[in-house]
Design a protein around this motif. Structure first.
Motif, PDB file in Angstrom:
ATOM      1  N   TYR A 294       0.826  -1.207   0.000  1.00  0.00           N
ATOM      2  CA  TYR A 294       0.000   0.000   0.000  1.00  0.00           C
ATOM      3  C   TYR A 294       0.861   1.257   0.000  1.00  0.00           C
ATOM      4  N   GLU A 295       1.856   1.305   0.881  1.00  0.00           N
ATOM      5  CA  GLU A 295       2.723   2.476   0.943  1.00  0.00           C
ATOM      6  C   GLU A 295       4.105   2.077   1.456  1.00  0.00           C
ATOM      7  N   VAL A 296       5.113   2.808   0.985  1.00  0.00           N
ATOM      8  CA  VAL A 296       6.481   2.689   1.465  1.00  0.00           C
ATOM      9  C   VAL A 296       6.953   4.102   1.782  1.00  0.00           C
ATOM     10  N   VAL A 297       7.338   4.340   3.033  1.00  0.00           N
ATOM     11  CA  VAL A 297       7.754   5.673   3.465  1.00  0.00           C
ATOM     12  C   VAL A 297       9.094   5.549   4.180  1.00  0.00           C
ATOM     13  N   MET A 298       9.982   6.509   3.931  1.00  0.00           N
ATOM     14  CA  MET A 298      11.291   6.484   4.569  1.00  0.00           C
ATOM     15  C   MET A 298      11.683   7.882   5.007  1.00  0.00           C
ATOM     16  N   TYR A 299      12.241   7.973   6.225  1.00  0.00           N
ATOM     17  CA  TYR A 299      12.754   9.227   6.782  1.00  0.00           C
ATOM     18  C   TYR A 299      14.240   9.053   7.070  1.00  0.00           C
ATOM     19  N   ASN A 300      14.994  10.130   6.926  1.00  0.00           N
ATOM     20  CA  ASN A 300      16.436  10.035   7.166  1.00  0.00           C
ATOM     21  C   ASN A 300      16.792  10.377   8.610  1.00  0.00           C
ATOM     22  N   ASN A 301      15.885  10.050   9.522  1.00  0.00           N
ATOM     23  CA  ASN A 301      16.116  10.243  10.952  1.00  0.00           C
ATOM     24  C   ASN A 301      15.233   9.274  11.724  1.00  0.00           C
ATOM     25  N   PRO A 302      15.542   9.010  12.991  1.00  0.00           N
ATOM     26  CA  PRO A 302      14.663   8.165  13.809  1.00  0.00           C
ATOM     27  C   PRO A 302      13.490   9.002  14.312  1.00  0.00           C
ATOM     28  N   ILE A 303      12.277   8.685  13.891  1.00  0.00           N
ATOM     29  CA  ILE A 303      11.134   9.463  14.333  1.00  0.00           C
ATOM     30  C   ILE A 303      10.852   9.160  15.811  1.00  0.00           C
ATOM     31  N   SER A 304      10.206  10.081  16.475  1.00  0.00           N
ATOM     32  CA  SER A 304       9.939   9.930  17.903  1.00  0.00           C
ATOM     33  C   SER A 304       8.902   8.847  18.152  1.00  0.00           C
ATOM     34  N   ALA A 305       8.837   8.391  19.394  1.00  0.00           N
ATOM     35  CA  ALA A 305       7.853   7.374  19.768  1.00  0.00           C
ATOM     36  C   ALA A 305       6.437   7.891  19.569  1.00  0.00           C
ATOM     37  N   SER A 306       6.193   9.148  19.909  1.00  0.00           N
ATOM     38  CA  SER A 306       4.839   9.697  19.743  1.00  0.00           C
ATOM     39  C   SER A 306       4.475   9.818  18.268  1.00  0.00           C
ATOM     40  N   ASN A 307       5.440  10.192  17.420  1.00  0.00           N
ATOM     41  CA  ASN A 307       5.161  10.247  15.989  1.00  0.00           C
ATOM     42  C   ASN A 307       4.944   8.857  15.409  1.00  0.00           C
ATOM     43  N   ARG A 308       5.705   7.878  15.891  1.00  0.00           N
ATOM     44  CA  ARG A 308       5.497   6.512  15.408  1.00  0.00           C
ATOM     45  C   ARG A 308       4.091   6.026  15.726  1.00  0.00           C
ATOM     46  N   ILE A 309       3.658   6.206  16.946  1.00  0.00           N
ATOM     47  CA  ILE A 309       2.335   5.738  17.349  1.00  0.00           C
ATOM     48  C   ILE A 309       1.246   6.531  16.619  1.00  0.00           C
ATOM     49  N   GLY A 310       1.438   7.859  16.503  1.00  0.00           N
ATOM     50  CA  GLY A 310       0.467   8.668  15.786  1.00  0.00           C
ATOM     51  C   GLY A 310       0.369   8.310  14.318  1.00  0.00           C
ATOM     52  N   LEU A 311       1.512   8.005  13.698  1.00  0.00           N
ATOM     53  CA  LEU A 311       1.527   7.599  12.300  1.00  0.00           C
ATOM     54  C   LEU A 311       0.869   6.229  12.137  1.00  0.00           C
ATOM     55  N   ALA A 312       1.137   5.328  13.063  1.00  0.00           N
ATOM     56  CA  ALA A 312       0.480   4.020  13.034  1.00  0.00           C
ATOM     57  C   ALA A 312      -1.034   4.181  13.156  1.00  0.00           C
ATOM     58  N   ASN A 313      -1.474   5.041  14.066  1.00  0.00           N
ATOM     59  CA  ASN A 313      -2.914   5.280  14.221  1.00  0.00           C
ATOM     60  C   ASN A 313      -3.527   5.841  12.938  1.00  0.00           C
ATOM     61  N   TYR A 314      -2.789   6.742  12.287  1.00  0.00           N
ATOM     62  CA  TYR A 314      -3.261   7.335  11.027  1.00  0.00           C
ATOM     63  C   TYR A 314      -3.477   6.243   9.982  1.00  0.00           C
ATOM     64  N   TYR A 315      -2.483   5.358   9.816  1.00  0.00           N
ATOM     65  CA  TYR A 315      -2.599   4.314   8.797  1.00  0.00           C
ATOM     66  C   TYR A 315      -3.591   3.220   9.187  1.00  0.00           C
ATOM     67  N   MET A 316      -3.687   2.925  10.459  1.00  0.00           N
ATOM     68  CA  MET A 316      -4.654   1.918  10.889  1.00  0.00           C
ATOM     69  C   MET A 316      -6.073   2.399  10.638  1.00  0.00           C
ATOM     70  N   ASP A 317      -6.307   3.697  10.802  1.00  0.00           N
ATOM     71  CA  ASP A 317      -7.624   4.255  10.508  1.00  0.00           C
ATOM     72  C   ASP A 317      -7.856   4.277   8.996  1.00  0.00           C
TER      73      ASP A 317
END
Length: 321
Positions: A294-317
């Motif tokens: 569905y999607e492949v996304v890459m960042y050139n830094n380690p995203i924060s724990a809150s951003n990881r969970i928020g991004l997961a919530n976004y895609y799960m929805d």
């Protein structure tokens, strides 16, 4: 609005709040790659032009645009687009996937996308795929996918990158995101020519199966905001699950994407749907990913724990996971 008995003229109004909290992928800094198979406007039936967008279920995808180009500077991205010139090796555009969204269907044999340092395959300039170097201890990978074959007999490679040591085009470096066996989530391998391969195991708790799921790899040089164990650690996550047991990333290596390599064609810098060769050649039929991407996304830094969970919530929805 709801009156709370607070006296004349006093009214309480509830604001619209998304719960659980969600984070849009473009709101996180450092995005260098975004392949969005749920967005038909980024995919084309030809490999050498942007003139014919996919439109029907089952269309063969010849080219896909890197959507991070729309948000972030050109030079930092991992190419402008990826393509497959051979019609028989193209993944298919499929509709009515998870959450009603489209996806790319990879056959597990030889369908793949690739981009390289050559200007006609998505490079940002003649012989340069990206002006940024990728720190193998400090990046984030996000993949939303589902396997179509649960009982695999060989590693299913969903994404891989091949570059070289800065200043030494003869020494390759490679990263891959893959499913190792039927009960595993996606593992991550870091390979350094002449040194031991580092393997970060996704494990059974993060298993990828025939239902769509969100998979993360985060490599962090510090523990700040990443919920990793400390300097030089990496870990995999599934959906909005919590911290796993982080594994050591002993080799603090950079991947450069200037021209180099022994492959006689244009050395591919990354591939979707298979394992790129150490010489930059296209992946073989026995190592391809069989499934829906569905999607492949890459960042050139380690995203924060809150951003990881928020991004997961976004895609799960978005994908009704």
């Amino acid at each position: 609005m709801a009156a709370l008995g607070l006296g004349a003229g006093l009214i309480w109004e509830a604001s619209a709040t998304t719960w659980p909290p969600q984070v849009d992928p473009t709101s996180i800094g450092g995005m260098i790659l975004w392949l969005d198979f749920s967005d038909a406007s980024t995919m084309y039936t030809t490999h050498d032009s942007f003139n014919s967008s996919v439109s029907s279920d089952g269309d063969a995808i010849g080219r896909i645009h890197n959507k991070s180009m729309l948000t972030y500077s050109l030079s930092n991205n991992l190419g402008i687009f990826a393509k497959q010139a051979v019609t028989s090796r193209r993944p298919l555009y499929k509709t009515s996937g998870a959450g009603g969204h489209s996806y790319g269907l990879f056959d597990g044999v030889d369908s793949l996308f690739c981009t390289s340092v050559s200007a006609d395959t998505g490079s940002i300039g003649a012989g340069v795929l990206s002006s940024t170097e990728l720190d193998m201890q400090s990046y984030t990978m996000v993949i939303i996918a589902a396997s179509t074959v649960a009982d695999i007999t060989a590693p299913d490679n969903i994404f891989s990158i091949r570059g070289h040591e800065p200043g030494d085009t003869s020494t390759y470096r490679r990263m891959r995101f893959y499913k190792h066996n039927p009960t595993d989530g996606f593992n991550v391998d870091h390979e350094y020519e002449g040194e031991s391969t580092e393997d970060i195991n996704g494990g059974a708790t993060n298993a990828n199966n025939t239902s769509a799921s969100v998979h993360f790899f985060i490599g962090g040089t510090t523990s700040t905001g990443v919920s990793l164990a400390g300097s030089g650690y990496g870990d995999t996550f599934k959906n909005n699950g919590g911290t796993q047991t982080a594994e050591t990333l002993a080799n603090d290596a950079e991947i450069d994407f200037a021209p180099g390599g022994s492959y006689s064609g244009d050395p591919d810098a990354w591939q979707v749907g298979n394992l790129i060769g150490t010489d930059g050649s296209e992946g073989t039929s026995s190592l391809g990913f069989a499934g829906k991407i569905y999607e492949v996304v890459m960042y050139n830094n380690p995203i924060s724990a809150s951003n990881r969970i928020g991004l997961a919530n976004y895609y799960m929805d978005k994908y009704s996971i």
